[in-house]
Design a protein around this motif. Structure first.
Motif, short mmCIF file in Angstrom:
data_model
loop_
_atom_site.label_atom_id
_atom_site.label_comp_id
_atom_site.label_asym_id
_atom_site.label_seq_id
_atom_site.Cartn_x
_atom_site.Cartn_y
_atom_site.Cartn_z
N LEU A 131 42.21 63.70 93.08
CA LEU A 131 41.71 63.12 94.33
C LEU A 131 41.46 64.21 95.36
N ALA B 122 46.68 62.60 89.16
CA ALA B 122 45.76 61.75 89.91
C ALA B 122 45.59 62.25 91.34
N ALA B 123 46.69 62.64 91.97
CA ALA B 123 46.62 63.15 93.35
C ALA B 123 45.83 64.45 93.40
#
Length: 52
Positions: A48, A44-45
Motif C-alpha cells: 500500500l 499488504a501495508a
C-alpha cells in the motif's frame, strides 16, 4: 533392573505429560499462524505504501 526403571519412567512420562506436550504443540502452531498473519499484514501495508 536399571533398564526396567528407565522404561517405567519413560512410560509414566508419556502418560502423564502427553496432554501438556499436545498443548505445547497447539500453542506453537497458533504462534506460527499468528506470525504468518502478521507477515501478510506487513506485506499488504508495504504494498500500500509503495503503491503496488
Amino acid at each position: 533392573m536399571r533398564t526396567t526403571i528407565s522404561v517405567a519412567i519413560r512410560l509414566a512420562d508419556r502418560v502423564l505429560l502427553a496432554g501438556g506436550r499436545n498443548q505445547a504443540r497447539l500453542n506453537a502452531w497458533s504462534a506460527v499462524c499468528e506470525n504468518r498473519r502478521h507477515a501478510a499484514d506487513r506485506e499488504a501495508a508495504l504494498a500500500l505504501v509503495q503503491g503496488r
